[in-house]
Design a protein around this motif. Structure first.
Motif, PDB file in Angstrom:
ATOM      1  N   ALA A 206       2.085   1.974  -3.474  1.00 41.81           N
ATOM      2  CA  ALA A 206       0.995   2.462  -4.313  1.00 41.81           C
ATOM      3  C   ALA A 206       0.666   3.918  -3.989  1.00 41.81           C
ATOM      4  O   ALA A 206       0.445   4.754  -4.884  1.00 41.81           O
ATOM      5  CB  ALA A 206      -0.243   1.580  -4.126  1.00 41.81           C
ATOM      6  N   THR A 207       0.639   4.266  -2.689  1.00 43.56           N
ATOM      7  CA  THR A 207       0.347   5.645  -2.291  1.00 43.56           C
ATOM      8  C   THR A 207       1.415   6.594  -2.817  1.00 43.56           C
ATOM      9  O   THR A 207       1.118   7.710  -3.280  1.00 43.56           O
ATOM     10  CB  THR A 207       0.254   5.724  -0.765  1.00 43.56           C
TER      11      THR A 207
ATOM     12  N   THR B  59      -6.494  -3.770  -9.250  1.00 47.37           N
ATOM     13  CA  THR B  59      -7.525  -4.604  -8.622  1.00 47.37           C
ATOM     14  C   THR B  59      -6.972  -5.998  -8.353  1.00 47.37           C
ATOM     15  O   THR B  59      -6.410  -6.643  -9.248  1.00 47.37           O
ATOM     16  CB  THR B  59      -8.761  -4.727  -9.535  1.00 47.37           C
TER      17      THR B  59
ATOM     18  N   GLY C 132       0.641   7.330  -6.314  1.00 43.37           N
ATOM     19  CA  GLY C 132      -0.691   7.846  -6.564  1.00 43.37           C
ATOM     20  C   GLY C 132      -1.627   6.838  -7.194  1.00 43.37           C
ATOM     21  O   GLY C 132      -2.495   7.192  -7.994  1.00 43.37           O
ATOM     22  N   VAL C 133      -1.468   5.552  -6.833  1.00 37.98           N
ATOM     23  CA  VAL C 133      -2.303   4.493  -7.393  1.00 37.98           C
ATOM     24  C   VAL C 133      -3.159   3.897  -6.278  1.00 37.98           C
ATOM     25  O   VAL C 133      -2.676   3.708  -5.149  1.00 37.98           O
ATOM     26  CB  VAL C 133      -1.437   3.387  -8.037  1.00 37.98           C
ATOM     27  N   ASN C 134      -4.412   3.591  -6.590  1.00 37.03           N
ATOM     28  CA  ASN C 134      -5.336   3.014  -5.616  1.00 37.03           C
ATOM     29  C   ASN C 134      -5.387   1.497  -5.800  1.00 37.03           C
ATOM     30  O   ASN C 134      -5.601   1.014  -6.902  1.00 37.03           O
ATOM     31  CB  ASN C 134      -6.732   3.617  -5.803  1.00 37.03           C
ATOM     32  N   CYS C 135      -5.164   0.740  -4.711  1.00 35.78           N
ATOM     33  CA  CYS C 135      -5.227  -0.734  -4.747  1.00 35.78           C
ATOM     34  C   CYS C 135      -6.473  -1.195  -3.999  1.00 35.78           C
ATOM     35  O   CYS C 135      -6.689  -0.781  -2.849  1.00 35.78           O
ATOM     36  CB  CYS C 135      -3.979  -1.353  -4.106  1.00 35.78           C
ATOM     37  N   VAL C 136      -7.273  -2.058  -4.637  1.00 35.45           N
ATOM     38  CA  VAL C 136      -8.500  -2.543  -4.012  1.00 35.45           C
ATOM     39  C   VAL C 136      -8.543  -4.071  -4.110  1.00 35.45           C
ATOM     40  O   VAL C 136      -7.988  -4.669  -5.035  1.00 35.45           O
ATOM     41  CB  VAL C 136      -9.755  -1.948  -4.684  1.00 35.45           C
TER      42      VAL C 136
ATOM     43  N   GLN D 136       0.812  -1.207   0.000  1.00 31.68           N
ATOM     44  CA  GLN D 136       0.000   0.000   0.000  1.00 31.68           C
ATOM     45  C   GLN D 136       0.854   1.269   0.000  1.00 31.68           C
ATOM     46  O   GLN D 136       0.535   2.256  -0.685  1.00 31.68           O
ATOM     47  CB  GLN D 136      -0.935   0.002   1.228  1.00 31.68           C
TER      48      GLN D 136
ATOM     49  N   GLU E 206      -0.775   7.484 -12.719  1.00 35.60           N
ATOM     50  CA  GLU E 206      -1.174   8.154 -11.472  1.00 35.60           C
ATOM     51  C   GLU E 206      -2.666   8.427 -11.502  1.00 35.60           C
ATOM     52  O   GLU E 206      -3.223   8.884 -12.507  1.00 35.60           O
ATOM     53  CB  GLU E 206      -0.390   9.458 -11.313  1.00 35.60           C
ATOM     54  N   GLY E 207      -3.334   8.100 -10.388  1.00 36.86           N
ATOM     55  CA  GLY E 207      -4.775   8.243 -10.312  1.00 36.86           C
ATOM     56  C   GLY E 207      -5.528   6.998 -10.760  1.00 36.86           C
ATOM     57  O   GLY E 207      -6.748   6.940 -10.636  1.00 36.86           O
TER      58      GLY E 207
ATOM     59  N   GLN F  86      -6.120   2.591 -10.954  1.00 40.44           N
ATOM     60  CA  GLN F  86      -6.509   1.594  -9.949  1.00 40.44           C
ATOM     61  C   GLN F  86      -5.944   0.225 -10.311  1.00 40.44           C
ATOM     62  O   GLN F  86      -5.948  -0.191 -11.464  1.00 40.44           O
ATOM     63  CB  GLN F  86      -8.031   1.510  -9.846  1.00 40.44           C
TER      64      GLN F  86
END
Length: 854
Positions: free
Chosen positions: A590-591, A636, A594-598, A587, A631-632, A634
């Motif tokens: 990723a932060t 998955t 600037g990437v969101n991990c779900v 995490q 950046e920005g 996601q």
């Protein structure tokens, strides 16, 4: 007019040439060939007669063996049913129906009318018997026919399939009919299967009435003496039996057999029309059969007389070409006559032709010599040896280079098919034999493998063997030829490279740890505030030192994998927990980008893996996805179940996708795309190669799906550990099923549970050892190939433990005899695939052997 006369004279001259003395050799050839071909024709007729007799005999033997074998198969079906009674004590109507359904008789043994059970009932117990059956939901049930003075009745209690014709037999007292009673009494007194003579079955309710027979196998009450015929009659519990309508039975046995034979079957040792059981196509009595044979089969206390006769179609088949052969012989004689005439009358033409053929042969010989020279030069240039195994002839050839490679002179050792085994390192021989057997049984034509041989001076010689397998039309290997290459220098260079990489990696690791640690302290503010310009340079140095550390760790992992020193601690883990940990550990990276991990659809399953290795795999997938996602965007992480009992873990990014030209090399060592963007992202090119090795070592597989410009999904599949909660023990025998393949384990569990056993399951050696230590089992089924070891090791442990020394073990495996070390006491081998009847019979026999007698 003059042209016509000239043409006529020319034609007459050509005709007269055939009768000149120079053509006498042609006439001699004609006479000799006619005489020879007449002798050949006579010999062919004799051979055809012999061939017809042999073919007729083969068809008779084949048909007789088919009938005997099918009745033996039916005996095994009834023995399995008897074993079901012996093993379970009481068999309910539902269990009997399930057993019959599992046999799948309509497809496997067409022609069998059914499988039934007739209970032995004393006259004084008839009322209670009828009342019990009526209470099961059959209010109209009654035992019939009713006869006074009967000492024993055997009404049909179970008959499957329970419908159509078989309903007429429900409740029928078979002991009331003399032919049936004679066979049943013999079976009860001897304890052996018995066939009846010719009878009319109760099933003949409509349509053509067929002759019938029945097969009986007695069942005795447990605990009673069965040493004498009288004792067996007293202990008689009933009979399992099968009724056969003979026309249906024979059509099921013979199927589409040769229709050119007539077959008639009689009960007894004579051809009595009243005792005829079956008749196929019959020939007209106007012309007697050329071939006729009587065969008597002794079948379960009965004698069957089989009368075979040839039909006109069979006889005509062997003499249908006589006219064609005669015309061919005459035509061949005339052809030779004209050819000889042409040669005799045209000597110059023949000499020219002979000269041309001689020159053609010389050219072919020169071409063959040139080809052999090229092959010899090519082999000398490659420094490879040539070898040839002729399996049909049992011979072995090796070129001088192949012998010199091993330190021997040509002819110094005895060359036979087992020479390679004598020269191979002993510890490698079992694996090489298994690999060779697998190659032979497959349909591959080419193979490449590395083998280790013992040089004449004693040192180990690594050899690369390439071969081609020549097979016959049935796929059986006839000949194996190929080359052998000395890999000593290649292995030495490879070892030097590995040692260099290992030394450099270890030597760099210590100073790099100090550098990374020091830079981390400085950039973290431990040494006080750092000027802004210097801070940027220190950040660059710190990031690159960490990057270099990852490179060294990857190199060390690859070194361990290549050397076979990578160990795995396989345990049962919750997949949801491992996914949460992987997401949490990536995490921060990723932060930073600037990437969101779900995490979506996490599968609530358990997997048999090395937790740390799987975390490293997931970290590789996630870090790559984060690097290539803008950046920005996601990333998955999601899961899905497959139809094969596996769980697929997917990591999907929103990156540019993988170039088509690079997709085939993506899991290779040091593989990176050539695009400048991928070079800017950094990386060692080892992460995916390590990932592939880890997943395959844990029993799974890896792959990816990508579309250029639309992102990539990397995935891995792992086998799911299915929970096997102990079933409630209601006085049933408890068994343990050790099988890692989910579908096979589930099938074995259902087979045994439906037969009335209490079943526990284990999918690994570790789980099996735990269950054996905690629970007492009456028997165990075992697969040899388990994810954390060999089933043979478990057999040795069980036999060494006094508590389980006598535990019956049934090995259910697809292993070949190469995998069987020795024969163990109390171990039964069943090769996949198996049927429920095979499993239950083997289990019943194993339990009977360990059951105390007396």
């Amino acid at each position: 007019m003059s042209d016509t006369a000239t043409h006529t004279r020319t034609r007459g001259s050509k005709v007269r040439q055939f009768f000149q003395w120079r053509n006498s050799i042609a006439w001699l050839v004609l006479v000799v060939t006619l005489l020879v071909q007449l002798a050949i024709f006579n010999h062919l007729q004799i051979d055809e007669e012999r061939a017809a007799e042999r073919q007729f005999g083969l068809l008779v033997e084949k048909t007789s063996e088919a009938i005997s074998k099918r009745l033996v198969d039916h005996e095994q079906i009834l023995l399995g049913a008897a074993g079901l009674f012996d093993a379970t004590g009481e068999v309910s109507r539902t269990q009997w129906r399930i057993y019959h359904k599992r046999l799948n008789l309509a497809e496997r043994y067409p022609g069998i009318q059914g499988v039934g059970f007739a209970e032995a009932v004393r006259p004084e117990d008839i009322a209670a018997h009828e009342q019990r059956v009526r209470a099961e939901g059959y209010p109209d049930y009654r035992v019939h026919p009713v006869q006074d003075g009967s000492v024993l009745l055997t009404p049909v209690l179970y008959i499957e399939p329970f419908g159509a014709r078989n309903l007429a037999a429900f409740g029928y007292d078979m002991f009331s009919e003399p032919v049936r009673r004679q066979a049943m009494r013999k079976a009860a007194e001897t304890g052996q299967p018995r066939l009846t003579g010719k009878v009319t079955l109760r099933q003949e309710t409509h349509g053509k009435v067929q002759a019938g027979v029945l097969m009986y196998i007695p069942i005795y009450r447990a605990g009673l003496e069965t040493d004498t015929p009288e004792a067996r009659l007293q202990a008689l519990r009933g009979f399992v039996y099968s009724p056969y309508r003979m026309d249906d039975l024979m059509h099921g046995i013979l199927g589409a057999a040769d229709a050119n034979l007539s077959l008639q079957i009689y009960a007894g040792d004579a051809e009595i029309p009243e005792q005829r059981l079956f008749a196929s196509a019959e020939r007209s009595h106007a012309q007697p059969a050329e071939y006729r044979q009587l065969v008597q089969l002794e079948l379960y206390g009965q004698t069957w007389t089989l009368q075979f006769e040839s039909l006109p179609e069979f006889e005509a088949y062997y003499h249908s070409n006589d006219t064609l052969v005669l015309v061919g012989c005459l035509g061949l004689s005339l052809l030779l006559f004209f050819l000889t005439s042409s040669l005799a009358l045209g000597r110059s033409r023949a000499e020219a032709m002979a000269q041309e053929m001689t020159e053609h042969i010389r050219e072919n010989k020169r071409a063959l010599q040139l080809s052999e020279e090229r092959l010899s030069l090519a082999l000398k240039g490659s420094n490879d040896g040539v070898w040839d195994l002729h399996l049909a002839a049992g011979s072995f050839y090796a070129s001088p280079r192949a012998w010199h490679m091993l330190g021997y002179r040509p002819g110094e050792l005895q060359a036979d098919l087992k020479l390679w085994e004598r020269l191979m390192m002993p510890e490698d021989l079992p694996r090489a034999r298994a690999q060779l057997a697998q190659t032979m049984l497959s349909n591959v034509d080419h193979f490449t493998t590395e083998l280790r041989f013992r040089h004449k001076d004693g040192h180990v010689l690594p050899v690369l063997v390439r071969g081609y397998i020549q097979r016959d039309q049935d796929g059986r290997a006839l000949r194996i030829s190929g080359t052998s290459m000395d890999l000593t220098e290649h292995k030495r260079i490879e070892q030097m490279k590995d040692e260099f990489v290992s030394t450099v990696s270890h030597e760099l690791r210590t100073p790099l740890t100090s550098i990374s640690g020091a830079l981390g302290l400085i950039t973290g503010g431990a040494m006080g505030e750092v000027p802004t310009a210097m801070q940027q340079m220190l950040d660059i140095a710190h990031r690159n030192s960490l990057r270099l550390g990852h490179l060294i760790n990857d190199l060390l992992d690859m070194e361990k994998i290549a050397a076979g020193k990578m160990t795995f601690d396989l345990r049962e883990h919750s997949l949801r927990r491992l996914l949460d940990e992987a997401l949490a550990s990536n995490q921060a990276f990723a932060t930073h980008l600037g990437v969101n991990c779900v995490l979506k659809n996490p599968a609530d399953v358990r997997v048999w893996v090395d937790g740390l290795r799987l975390q490293q795999v997931l970290s590789n997938f996630l870090s790559n996805a984060i690097k290539y996602t803008p950046e920005g965007g996601q990333v998955t992480l999601h899961c899905s179940r497959t139809d094969t009992g596996h769980v697929r873990i997917n990591v999907t990014d929103q990156g540019p996708g993988i170039p088509k030209g690079f997709q085939s090399r993506i899991f290779e060592k040091f593989a990176q795309a050539d695009a400048s963007d991928s070079r800017q992202k950094g990386g060692t090119g080892l992460g995916l190669a390590i990932t592939k090795e880890f997943i395959e070592r844990m029993g799974g597989r890896v792959g990816f799906d990508t579309t250029e410009g639309a992102g990539t999904t990397f995935w891995c599949e792992l086998p799911v550990v299915e929970s096997s909660a102990p079933s409630a023990d209601q006085g049933q025998l408890r068994l343990l099923v050790v099988e890692d393949e989910p579908d096979t384990g589930r099938l074995l569990h259902l087979m045994l549970r439906d037969a009335g056993y209490s079943v526990d399951r284990a999918q690994s050696l570790h789980a099996a050892r735990s269950k054996l230590a905690e629970t007492r089992y009456e028997a165990m089924t075992l697969d040899l190939h388990l994810p954390d070891g060999s089933g043979s090791d478990l057999i040795e442990e069980v036999r060494a433990d006094p508590k389980t020394r006598d535990l019956p073990i049934i090995v259910v495996s697809a292993a070949t005899h190469f995998d069987q070390k020795t024969e163990y006491a109390g171990v039964t081998w069943l090769h996949k695939p198996i049927s429920a009847a095979q499993l239950l019979i083997a289990l019943s026999e194993s339990l009977e052997q360990t059951r105390p007698h007396g």
